[in-house]
Write an enzyme that holds these catalytic residues in place. Sequence first.
Site, short mmCIF file in Angstrom:
data_model
loop_
_atom_site.label_atom_id
_atom_site.label_comp_id
_atom_site.label_asym_id
_atom_site.label_seq_id
_atom_site.Cartn_x
_atom_site.Cartn_y
_atom_site.Cartn_z
N HIS A 162 0.84 -1.20 0.00
CA HIS A 162 0.00 0.00 0.00
C HIS A 162 0.88 1.25 0.00
O HIS A 162 2.03 1.21 0.43
CB HIS A 162 -0.86 0.05 1.27
N CYS A 249 -2.76 0.86 9.62
CA CYS A 249 -3.77 -0.12 9.17
C CYS A 249 -4.78 -0.47 10.25
O CYS A 249 -5.90 -0.87 9.96
CB CYS A 249 -3.10 -1.44 8.74
C1 CIR Z 1 -3.50 -7.45 3.73
O1 CIR Z 1 -2.68 -7.99 2.99
O2 CIR Z 1 -4.51 -6.92 3.31
C2 CIR Z 1 -3.26 -7.49 5.22
N1 CIR Z 1 -2.59 -8.69 5.56
C3 CIR Z 1 -2.46 -6.29 5.65
C4 CIR Z 1 -3.21 -5.00 5.47
C5 CIR Z 1 -2.41 -3.83 5.85
N2 CIR Z 1 -3.18 -2.64 5.75
C6 CIR Z 1 -2.69 -1.46 5.45
O3 CIR Z 1 -1.53 -1.31 5.10
N3 CIR Z 1 -3.54 -0.44 5.46
#
Ligand code: CIR
Length: 254
Positions: A162, A249
């Site tokens: 991201h 996140c």
């Molecule tokens: C994913 O791959 O979607 C989750 N394991 C990690 C999400 C991390 N979120 C973020 O950077 N906003």
Amino acid sequence: MFQHAIVRTPCKNVLNGITSAPELGKPDYEKALLQHAAYINALKQCGVDVTVLPADEAYPDSCFVEDVAVVTKRCAIITNPGAASRNGETAGIIETIRTFYSDIEYIRAPGTLEGGDVMMVGDCFYVGRSARTNAEGIRQFGEILAKYGFSCVEVPLEKVLHLKTGVNYIENNNMLVAGEFVDKECFAAFNRIIIPECEAYAANCIWMNGTVVVPAGYPSVLEAVQKAGYSTLIVDTSEFRKIDGGLSCLSLRF
Ligand code: CIR
């Protein structure tokens, strides 16, 4: 200033969250819960009320609430996550968002967008074009933002999951940048605090009402943030890191 935060308790199934780093091992659930509780405490110390949603076993990555909505000063935007296993997570946030916002917009298929790709800098939103956020998602997002008097800048991603995996705005023109974002022209006007590659994970810090929350174990980032004049709080996110999650996140902040 932020007044509110929304978080979701990690579910037991967090062990099966999506990861690009299986070599780090699976999260330890009990430890993840403790770290999550410490995270909530840190947010509260920064003066926000925290709404804690219950664990949702149907979605291993559901504690990463940042990805399912973008919360702004004037509206909330329910996203459409690009990861198939996460796509249904949005349904579980709408009711809570309704208690805070009357203006709610939606990203719709074939557009995809995840909140981790959105970085707010005042009234301008930088949005990463990534494996999770596509051109149509960005087009819809830009249209929604314009309606509320905001602007949008697209940032193509090359390597990271991201946008905010590698770049985070900590107000006062200061921006933490790592890896592919160090030399990006669109961030040239900011005071860029360059994060060494060995601490790249800690580019994901959050600004919370004048305090910057920094992940535990990244001494040069901590020092750089303190040198920039911020008070800091440290939260250990080692269990979330195993499934590509960081400080931003884990909450929606508004
Ligand atoms: C994913 O791959 O979607 C989750 N394991 C990690 C999400 C991390 N979120 C973020 O950077 N906003």
